[in-house]
Design a protein around this motif. Structure first.
Motif, mmCIF file in Angstrom:
data_model
loop_
_atom_site.group_PDB
_atom_site.id
_atom_site.type_symbol
_atom_site.label_atom_id
_atom_site.label_comp_id
_atom_site.label_asym_id
_atom_site.label_seq_id
_atom_site.Cartn_x
_atom_site.Cartn_y
_atom_site.Cartn_z
ATOM 1 N N GLY A 87 33.830 41.114 50.227
ATOM 2 C CA GLY A 87 34.656 41.932 49.159
ATOM 3 C C GLY A 87 36.186 41.486 49.398
ATOM 4 O O GLY A 87 36.630 41.377 50.531
ATOM 5 N N ALA A 88 36.870 41.805 48.307
ATOM 6 C CA ALA A 88 38.165 41.226 48.162
ATOM 7 C C ALA A 88 39.111 42.152 49.227
ATOM 8 O O ALA A 88 39.994 41.412 49.812
ATOM 9 N N ARG A 89 38.858 43.412 49.564
ATOM 10 C CA ARG A 89 39.803 43.899 50.580
ATOM 11 C C ARG A 89 39.589 43.621 51.752
ATOM 12 O O ARG A 89 40.583 43.196 52.612
ATOM 13 N N ALA A 90 38.377 43.496 52.258
ATOM 14 C CA ALA A 90 37.971 42.900 53.363
ATOM 15 C C ALA A 90 38.307 41.773 53.635
ATOM 16 O O ALA A 90 39.103 41.393 54.838
ATOM 17 N N ASN A 91 38.312 40.749 52.847
ATOM 18 C CA ASN A 91 38.827 39.320 52.707
ATOM 19 C C ASN A 91 40.461 39.342 53.209
ATOM 20 O O ASN A 91 40.954 38.747 53.911
ATOM 21 N N LEU A 92 41.264 40.226 52.230
ATOM 22 C CA LEU A 92 42.526 40.196 52.347
ATOM 23 C C LEU A 92 42.892 40.691 53.930
ATOM 24 O O LEU A 92 43.907 40.265 54.430
ATOM 25 N N TYR A 114 37.091 35.063 39.715
ATOM 26 C CA TYR A 114 37.963 34.951 39.032
ATOM 27 C C TYR A 114 37.883 36.249 37.663
ATOM 28 O O TYR A 114 38.604 36.330 36.885
ATOM 29 N N LEU A 115 36.647 36.919 37.815
ATOM 30 C CA LEU A 115 36.321 38.040 36.886
ATOM 31 C C LEU A 115 36.195 39.250 37.544
ATOM 32 O O LEU A 115 36.354 40.199 36.767
ATOM 33 N N ASP A 116 36.294 39.354 38.754
ATOM 34 C CA ASP A 116 36.189 40.614 39.727
ATOM 35 C C ASP A 116 37.239 41.742 39.226
ATOM 36 O O ASP A 116 37.093 42.731 38.877
ATOM 37 N N PHE A 117 38.555 41.241 38.803
ATOM 38 C CA PHE A 117 39.552 41.839 38.470
ATOM 39 C C PHE A 117 40.051 41.705 36.895
ATOM 40 O O PHE A 117 41.087 42.089 36.546
ATOM 41 N N ALA A 118 39.127 41.226 36.255
ATOM 42 C CA ALA A 118 39.789 40.932 34.878
ATOM 43 C C ALA A 118 40.022 41.886 33.873
ATOM 44 O O ALA A 118 40.783 41.546 32.967
ATOM 45 N N THR A 123 47.899 43.753 37.273
ATOM 46 C CA THR A 123 47.662 43.860 38.539
ATOM 47 C C THR A 123 46.144 43.134 39.084
ATOM 48 O O THR A 123 46.376 42.723 40.402
ATOM 49 N N GLY A 124 45.488 42.962 38.063
ATOM 50 C CA GLY A 124 44.235 42.401 38.338
ATOM 51 C C GLY A 124 44.555 40.891 38.885
ATOM 52 O O GLY A 124 43.905 40.265 39.488
ATOM 53 N N LYS A 129 44.555 36.366 42.636
ATOM 54 C CA LYS A 129 45.243 35.430 43.345
ATOM 55 C C LYS A 129 45.270 35.747 44.812
ATOM 56 O O LYS A 129 44.916 34.852 45.665
ATOM 57 N N LEU A 130 45.299 36.910 45.359
ATOM 58 C CA LEU A 130 45.389 37.186 46.741
ATOM 59 C C LEU A 130 44.142 37.107 47.385
ATOM 60 O O LEU A 130 44.022 36.520 48.354
ATOM 61 N N ASN A 131 43.069 37.320 46.724
ATOM 62 C CA ASN A 131 41.702 37.073 47.117
ATOM 63 C C ASN A 131 41.255 35.628 47.086
ATOM 64 O O ASN A 131 40.613 35.287 48.372
ATOM 65 N N ILE A 132 41.645 34.901 46.268
ATOM 66 C CA ILE A 132 41.368 33.405 46.410
ATOM 67 C C ILE A 132 41.920 32.925 47.499
ATOM 68 O O ILE A 132 41.609 31.868 48.150
#
Length: 363
Positions: A87-92, A114-118, A123-124, A129-132
């Motif tokens: 998940g994105a938050r854990a990744n960050l 690229y679709l998780d926050f579409a 903000t999405g 960008k932060l997740n990638i």
């Protein structure tokens, strides 16, 4: 080898099932896995219920960075060899402490990043960008489909040697453990998915209207931001008598619902490798899906299930019509053939073994 799996803790769908099932299998095989949730919530509760080794860090929100030092200390003090984020938050969070920890870092990409926050506007775009950027910093990346692996290499520019395709698995039960089906007069189809745009339930409702068969009843099991609009669309299409919204259901409740179903349907615009279909197959339901992710690996041909084109109501309606017009004895044979196939290829033992081989390589 000590392994720490990290998740935000607020998952309540396929991601939760993936994490909990993987750790249950690791426990069965006596692997030293720990789960750390950044916040208390559904994931930690599910882990406790499964009697897994779970800790909660106590992070209040995605903007609460006060827990970074606490996270680094937790990882280093316990001497973990691998940190594996979901998940994105854990990744960050792990990307921000990467220089402070000695453990190798793996990421599982459960969905198209690229679709998780579409649907979240500007903000999405920032979250994406932060997740990638975070995923690029990991020592290895597990993609749950070949399509996601190719996307990560070609678009996100992640080195190909760091990306590994590991398909989801599930626990399969002996046929004798599957409850007998209830007799029912209608042709019942079930859609198990969050009520979100990406899941395409609006397409399924419109295909059901186009099918124009009052004997076909749809049960939608899931909650989400689109639930109200889906109910409104149901009324607009005059499908009220044919559609039942079940809301969120536990696995136990779903298993009971499956006893009255004739077909499991997923009409998503995008998916990874949907666990809900593996679980439906385990319960001896034939499958119908749009051609998302690597669905061709799960439904290899027409003998194993029905596949419709993504986003096309006519194609979904056509596939539904084929299923409804197939004799029930033939549908039962199809469901059995499909279960035998997925059980051979997508067990949790195979999934865990593949992951452990990568762990060994990077350590």
């Amino acid at each position: 080898m000590k392994v720490l799996h990290v998740n935000a803790g607020l998952e309540n769908g396929g991601g939760l099932t993936h994490i909990i099932n993987l750790l249950k299998q690791a426990k069965n095989e006596q692997q030293d896995f720990t789960l750390l949730c950044l916040a208390d919530g559904p994931v930690a509760q599910a882990a406790r219920t499964a009697q897994l080794n779970v800790q909660v860090l106590g992070v209040n929100s995605r903007y609460d960075l006060a827990g970074l030092n606490k996270l680094a200390s937790f990882i280093n003090n316990a001497d973990f060899s691998i940190v594996h984020t979901h998940g994105a938050r854990a990744n960050l969070f792990v990307s921000l402490i990467r220089h402070k920890i000695t453990a190798k870092w793996c990421v599982t990409v459960h969905s198209n990043p690229y679709l998780d926050f579409a649907d979240r506007g500007f903000t999405g775009k920032i979250f994406t960008k932060l997740n990638i950027q975070a995923i690029r910093k990991a020592d290895c990346v597990f993609a749950v489909t070949k399509r996601f692996a190719n996307l990560l290499v070609e678009k996100a520019k992640i080195k190909q040697q760091k990306v590994h395709v590991i398909y989801n698995g599930t626990f399969f039960h002996a046929d004798s453990q599957i409850p007998a089906k209830y007799e029912h007069p209608n042709f019942n189809i079930v859609n198990v998915a969050r009520a979100e745009k990406v899941k395409g339930q609006d397409l399924l409702l419109q295909a059901l209207k186009q099918l124009n068969n009052a004997n076909v009843h749809l049960f939608i099991a899931g909650d989400g931001s689109q639930l109200r609009s889906l109910k409104d669309l149901t009324q607009k299409l005059n499908l009220g008598p044919q559609v039942t919204f079940q809301g969120f259901m536990t696995h136990k409740q779903l298993k009971n619902l499956y006893r009255r179903m004739d077909l499991a349907v997923l009409t998503s615009y995008s998916e990874s490798f949907p666990l809900v279909l593996l679980e439906a197959s385990d319960n001896l339901l034939p499958l119908l899906s749009t051609a998302v992710g690597d669905i061709s690996m799960m439904i290899p041909d027409k003998e194993h299930g029905f596949v419709a084109k993504v986003g096309e109501i006519d194609s979904i309606c056509s596939a539904l019509k084929q299923a409804v017009n197939t004799p029930k004895t033939q549908l039962r044979e199809m469901a059995q053939l499909e279960k035998n196939y997925v059980e051979r290829h997508f067990s949790l033992h195979e999934q865990l073994s593949s992951i452990l081989r990568v762990y060994d390589d990077i350590v």
